[in-house]
Every structure is written in C-alpha cells, then in structure tokens.
Design a protein around this motif. Structure first.
Motif, mmCIF file in Angstrom:
data_model
loop_
_atom_site.group_PDB
_atom_site.id
_atom_site.type_symbol
_atom_site.label_atom_id
_atom_site.label_comp_id
_atom_site.label_asym_id
_atom_site.label_seq_id
_atom_site.Cartn_x
_atom_site.Cartn_y
_atom_site.Cartn_z
ATOM 1 N N ALA A 40 0.827 -1.213 0.000
ATOM 2 C CA ALA A 40 0.000 0.000 0.000
ATOM 3 C C ALA A 40 0.855 1.254 0.000
ATOM 4 N N ILE A 131 -4.491 2.108 6.979
ATOM 5 C CA ILE A 131 -4.201 0.712 7.314
ATOM 6 C C ILE A 131 -5.141 0.288 8.439
ATOM 7 N N CYS A 165 -5.338 -0.907 3.131
ATOM 8 C CA CYS A 165 -5.129 -2.351 3.255
ATOM 9 C C CYS A 165 -5.760 -2.815 4.555
ATOM 10 N N THR A 192 -10.975 -3.621 -5.289
ATOM 11 C CA THR A 192 -10.358 -4.432 -4.240
ATOM 12 C C THR A 192 -9.588 -5.603 -4.815
ATOM 13 N N PHE A 212 -5.527 -10.650 3.298
ATOM 14 C CA PHE A 212 -5.581 -9.195 3.330
ATOM 15 C C PHE A 212 -6.398 -8.719 2.136
ATOM 16 N N LEU A 214 -6.449 -5.309 -0.335
ATOM 17 C CA LEU A 214 -5.835 -4.054 -0.768
ATOM 18 C C LEU A 214 -6.832 -3.349 -1.675
#
Length: 337
Positions: A40, A131, A165, A192, A212, A214
């Motif tokens: 990111a 984040i 993220c 995404t 995860f 992002l």
C-alpha cells in the motif's frame, strides 16, 4: 469490556495474545506486517510522487505496523488510533525492542479512542493511506469496523486514488467471511484486490492461510504492482512473493460474488464467521490446480451489492445452538488475529 492480555516468553521470542488468541509472534510477525503495510505504501508513493504522505493506522497499537511505515521518508505524518491504553503502553515498553520505538517517533501521533468515532469526525480527502490492523471480531458488535459503513468512511477520508489495506480473515478456513469482506469493500466503492499468505505461527495455531484486502477508489492495475520496488532489509517480502499472493485456488474464489455484504444493521460477517465453510483441504500446490489471478481481475464497484436482508441474529443463534454439539468434534476453532 476489557481485554485479557497475555505475553508468552519463548527463548528469544515473545508471543502476544488478546483474549487467548494470538496477535503476533515475534519470530514471524514481519511476514504479516510487511504484507499489510508495504504494498500500500509503495503504491501510494508511485501514485503521489514528490508528496508528503499522510497515513492513518486503525488498531495497530503494538506499534509494529508503524515501524514498517517509518521505513519510508516519503511518509511525513502517521496518525494511530487504538482504543486500548494497555496495548499502547506495552508498545512503549515490552514491545519496544520489536517495534523499534515507533510510537515515540516525532512523525507519529497517537489517539486513544474508538476508531469509528475518530474517523467519522475527520475531513474528507485527508489521508493517502489507511491501514486497518484490527483484531479478529469476537462479537456481532465488533463487526462494525468491518462493515460497509466503515469502509465508506475510509473511502471518504482517503484522497482520491489513495490506498487502504485491511487485515481480513483466513480465505481457506473462513472462506465465506473472507469473500463477504471482499464484497463489502466493493460495495463501499473501493476496487479491491485480495491477497493470501502463510504465516507459520498462525498455521501452528490452526488459523490457516491469512488474508488481506488491498483497495482504492481507483483501479489497482497489474502494471502498478509489477513496478513495485522494495526497500532494503526486509525480513520476508520479495517481489515474487507479492505477485504470488494475488493467486487463489479457483475452488475457493469462484463463488466470491455470491456472498452478502456486512453492514451495521445486517451483521452478515458474524453469521459467516459462526457458520462458514472450511476449505482447508484445498491448501495443496496451486500449480496443480485451476487458479484465479486477481492481478488480472478488476471487478466493478457497486453500491447496490448485497442490499437484501441478511439473516438476523436470532437465526444465527438458532443455527449455532442446533449445531454446536454435533460439530464440536469436527470443526476447527475460529481463527483470530
């Protein structure tokens, strides 16, 4: 409700638990935090050249995500909001050898409060990167910081083309919950990309591969990811591993668009976490399977996705009570971070 914090000493390493669930093991926490932070940040540096970047960390009170963000001279401001003063105190004492004193750096400002209330008071277009480093939700109420409303707030405070993220859940042990989060981000107007990776300490606790998400209000192109240049002295992350992280087994990913989104009113994520599908048997070599590479997929955002009513909590509770005894011997415990 206060959390129960526990630190386990293991030779030269420590493991940190909240309410009995592993948050990080110092032997391999760099794997988690490098994936969460560095792609990111590097994409933001590329998108906003010659810019003093502003970063918001939600959660992350252990200071480990802040440590990795501080690698980048382009970042001039880091705001960190975490509601637990005990974790923040540990970050400045017990965790300091691991986070390198990140929370005491001049660039870092700490806010001890609930993240949702904090972000809702921020102006629009305020950060280049957000984040989300929250713990795994234990209750229906805790899924609010994984809701469409939460991600809409992130989208609102991000500068256009900014990056976020999200620490998600296991895509192979909690498949439905993972794609619920994916669809929820998309429903908030964010393009995404999902990622997955192996973290040994998580695997040792039977948490499966970790996931995860992002995302950005602007499409994340394959070419952007392929141009990422990594900083020196990383413990784990490599260019090849970043590229590999976007590849999923087709059996896990093919039904991703069928799952409903999580909202504050309809806590669909909590239902999926209680009653989700375990695809851990699909962990074998991806080279021998049909795959989906999300670097090649740009799924359209939509505010209409998942607007039908989710199953209410009475239905969830009924299902859980009917199945808890028969499934107790076969189900894995829900994974946490």
């Amino acid at each position: 409700m206060s959390n129960s914090l526990f630190i386990e000493q293991q030779n030269d390493y420590i493991a940190f638990y909240i309410n009995g669930e592993l948050q990080f093991h110092s032997q391999d926490e760099a794997i988690y935090h490098e994936y969460l932070v560095i792609p990111a940040i590097k994409l933001a540096i590329s998108r906003f050249p010659d810019t003093d970047l502003r970063v918001l960390i939600c959660g992350g009170g252990d200071g480990l995500a802040a440590r990795d963000i501080l690698r980048f001279s382009e970042v001039k401001q880091i705001d960190l909001v975490d509601y637990d003063p005990e974790v923040l105190e540990l970050a400045k004492t017990v965790f300091k050898p691991y986070n390198h004193g990140s929370l005491e750096q001049e660039k870092v400002t700490i806010y001890t409060e609930e993240a949702f209330g904090f972000i809702s008071q921020l102006p629009e277009n305020h950060y280049h990167i957000v984040i989300s480093d929250f713990t795994y939700p234990n209750t229906a109420e805790e899924t609010a910081i994984y809701s469409r409303e939460w991600f809409q707030e992130i989208n609102r405070v991000l500068i256009p083309a900014g990056l976020t993220c999200i620490n998600a859940v296991s895509p192979n042990y909690n498949t439905e919950a993972f794609w619920c989060l994916y669809q929820t981000l998309i429903s908030a107007g964010l393009f995404t990309k999902p990622l997955q990776l192996n973290i040994p300490s998580f695997s040792d606790h039977d948490y499966g591969k970790w996931g995860f998400l992002l995302a950005s209000s602007e499409v994340i192109q394959r070419e952007e990811i392929e141009k990422i240049s990594l900083p020196d002295n990383l413990q784990y992350l490599t260019y090849e591993k970043i590229i590999q992280a976007f590849i999923f087994d087709e059996e896990i990913a093919k039904n991703r668009q069928q799952f409903m989104v999580n909202t504050i009113e309809n806590k669909q994520l909590f239902y999926y976490l209680l009653n989700g599908i375990d695809n851990s048997e699909l962990e074998s070599n991806l080279e021998a399977k049909e795959i989906i590479n999300f670097l090649d997929i740009n799924e359209e955002t939509s505010t209409e996705i998942g607007n039908s009513n989710a199953l209410d909590l009475d239905t969830v509770a009924k299902f859980w009570l009917e199945n808890i005894y028969t499934q107790a011997d076969t189900e894995k415990p829900p994974n946490r971070h």
